[in-house]
Design a protein around this motif. Structure first.
Motif, PDB file in Angstrom:
ATOM      1  N   LEU A  12      82.595  38.585  38.228  1.00  0.00           N
ATOM      2  CA  LEU A  12      81.732  38.793  39.386  1.00  0.00           C
ATOM      3  C   LEU A  12      80.304  39.101  38.969  1.00  0.00           C
ATOM      4  O   LEU A  12      79.348  38.618  39.582  1.00  0.00           O
ATOM      5  N   ALA A  48      78.822  35.793  37.843  1.00  0.00           N
ATOM      6  CA  ALA A  48      78.562  34.910  38.982  1.00  0.00           C
ATOM      7  C   ALA A  48      77.389  35.397  39.807  1.00  0.00           C
ATOM      8  O   ALA A  48      76.576  34.601  40.307  1.00  0.00           O
ATOM      9  N   ARG A  49      77.263  36.697  39.959  1.00  0.00           N
ATOM     10  CA  ARG A  49      76.154  37.243  40.739  1.00  0.00           C
ATOM     11  C   ARG A  49      74.817  36.938  40.081  1.00  0.00           C
ATOM     12  O   ARG A  49      73.855  36.535  40.750  1.00  0.00           O
ATOM     13  N   THR A  75      74.033  33.241  40.402  1.00  0.00           N
ATOM     14  CA  THR A  75      73.572  32.946  41.761  1.00  0.00           C
ATOM     15  C   THR A  75      72.116  33.343  41.930  1.00  0.00           C
ATOM     16  O   THR A  75      71.317  32.596  42.523  1.00  0.00           O
ATOM     17  N   VAL A  92      83.782  30.517  42.050  1.00  0.00           N
ATOM     18  CA  VAL A  92      84.598  31.503  41.341  1.00  0.00           C
ATOM     19  C   VAL A  92      86.050  31.329  41.760  1.00  0.00           C
ATOM     20  O   VAL A  92      86.375  31.395  42.950  1.00  0.00           O
ATOM     21  N   ALA A 139      80.679  41.327  44.458  1.00  0.00           N
ATOM     22  CA  ALA A 139      80.970  40.067  45.145  1.00  0.00           C
ATOM     23  C   ALA A 139      80.027  39.822  46.310  1.00  0.00           C
ATOM     24  O   ALA A 139      79.803  38.672  46.710  1.00  0.00           O
ATOM     25  N   LEU A 154      77.266  37.144  45.932  1.00  0.00           N
ATOM     26  CA  LEU A 154      77.570  35.731  45.727  1.00  0.00           C
ATOM     27  C   LEU A 154      77.182  34.924  46.960  1.00  0.00           C
ATOM     28  O   LEU A 154      77.195  35.426  48.083  1.00  0.00           O
ATOM     29  N   SER A 155      76.872  33.661  46.756  1.00  0.00           N
ATOM     30  CA  SER A 155      76.459  32.797  47.864  1.00  0.00           C
ATOM     31  C   SER A 155      77.644  32.173  48.588  1.00  0.00           C
ATOM     32  O   SER A 155      77.494  31.661  49.695  1.00  0.00           O
TER      33      SER A 155
END
Length: 412
Positions: free
Chosen positions: A15, A18-19, A22, A30, A207, A210-211
């Motif tokens: 996470l 990914a953040r 983004t 994810v 989370a 995230l988009s």
């Protein structure tokens, strides 16, 4: 291609990665095999009780937490700054006098605070409180050997060993002394606690950056090169492709997907008990210096974190190391009761969490920055690539994101 980057695993490292990806303007998907995010950081709500999957605490002094987490928004509920120790003489509370001044006299009178022991403990802890770069550059050894070298013996050594056992999940002193000192540094600088909504509030906050939502119940079966990028075969038969893939699954699954060596793992079992009356009014972690049973630590969670129990009830946690089938309920119940100084006969089991892969082994010499780029756009991240901690997971995720951005956006 289905995205710029596919991240496999929605634990803290995945996470975090990914953040940051983004935020860098990359499209990210994810995939998470389980039914919710968080990986090893999950909270179950059972009959109004919040039970984290394994006794866990969040230390706000971790540099990555201070940098990347809105701790205030988590409404952190802190434990007492000290420990309650059960020994042959009874219960002793050792507390930080700056936060618990009323306990200063009792702390100073305890057998755990003696000049010779304090001198040896100070010598052992000195590297932890100095520059981190110097600590990491110094020769490493086992935790037990480092205590021997400092000349730390007696009750204070026993206390330190029992406390660290609950943090690193082994009681033989084989963990890297450098890693233990990093942990002690964080404990000296901050007071750990738990979010009001449970530890799962931490991955939920990550989370939120995230988009697109995490794709739950989608297990990655394999990762392989595909047409100048990478293909991820999901268990639903769909092949997803991207120029880069970050494997953020648990360490053993990550090894299977990447072909890299799997780290040795340690486990624990946490028992959660509901009680009508708290067996102790203390908000400290409780330890047993006599080692008279399997419980490495116990606590009345609702004393420190009232949100962990419904109104009128209280919640007790008792954690053991995972060895074979583990101790029986009767053994855990009896030992936890003895540590807390209460009759456990009426305690009700809320749930039991058996966490077989709780922490990667951190043997000396520890390497706190292992490579995250395996080559050609395939990355791996997790606490097994840094340190076995929330700090390590967050740092590793950020490092992986930076490495991906450098490859996909070299001019960025």
């Amino acid at each position: 291609m289905d995205a710029d980057v596919i991240v496999i695993g929605a634990g803290l490292a995945g996470l975090q990665c990914a953040r940051h990806l983004t935020r860098a303007g990359l499209t990210v998907r994810v995939l998470e095999a389980s039914d919710d995010i968080g990986g090893r950081v999950r909270t179950d709500l059972v009959d109004g009780f919040r039970c984290d999957r394994g006794f866990q605490l969040l230390n706000p002094a971790y540099p990555a937490v201070k940098r990347d987490v809105d701790v205030r928004a988590l409404h952190l509920q802190s434990f007492g700054r000290g420990v309650a120790v059960r020994d042959a003489a009874g219960l002793t509370v050792l507390a930080d006098p700056t936060r618990h001044p009323s306990r200063a006299v009792d702390t100073l009178r305890s057998p755990y605070v003696r000049p010779a022991q304090l001198k040896a403990a100070a010598a052992w802890a000195a590297p932890a409180l100095g520059p981190v770069k110097r600590l990491l550059a110094a020769p490493d050894t086992t935790f037990a050997a480092s205590l021997d070298a400092a000349g730390l013996e007696g009750p204070l050594r026993t206390l330190l060993e029992r406390f660290i056992t609950g943090v690193v999940l082994e009681d033989e002193g084989t963990t890297s002394a450098t890693f233990v000192r990093l942990l002690v540094r964080a404990f000296a600088l901050g007071t750990p606690g738990v979010p009001a909504q449970g530890m799962s509030a931490l991955p939920a906050q990550l989370a939120a950056g995230l988009s697109r939502p995490v794709e739950l119940r989608r297990r990655a079966m394999s990762v392989s090169p595909v047409g100048g990028g990478w293909g991820v075969q999901a268990d639903d038969g769909v092949l997803l492709t991207a120029p880069a893939v970050v494997v953020a699954a648990d360490p053993v699954s990550a090894a299977r997907l990447t072909g890299s060596p799997a780290p040795a793992m340690k486990g624990c079992v946490t028992w959660w008990f509901a009680v009508d009356e708290p067996p102790s009014d203390l908000d400290f972690l409780h330890l047993d210096a006599t080692r008279a049973g399997p419980v490495v630590n116990a606590a009345v969670m609702s004393n420190a974190a009232p949100s962990y129990a419904p109104a009128g009830r209280h919640l007790v946690q008792a954690t053991t190391l995972l060895r074979g089938e583990g101790p029986s309920e009767a053994e855990v119940r009896a030992h936890a009761g003895a540590i807390l100084g209460a009759d456990p006969a009426s305690w009700e089991v809320v749930t039991v969490h058996r966490v077989e892969r709780a922490l990667p082994v951190q043997a000396p010499p520890v390497t706190v920055r292992q490579p995250v780029h395996l080559g050609d756009g395939l990355y791996v991240t997790g606490d097994h690539r840094d340190t076995a901690s929330i700090q390590g997971a967050l740092v590793s995720g950020r490092r992986a994101a930076r490495a991906v951005v450098r490859r996909l956006r070299p001019a960025g």
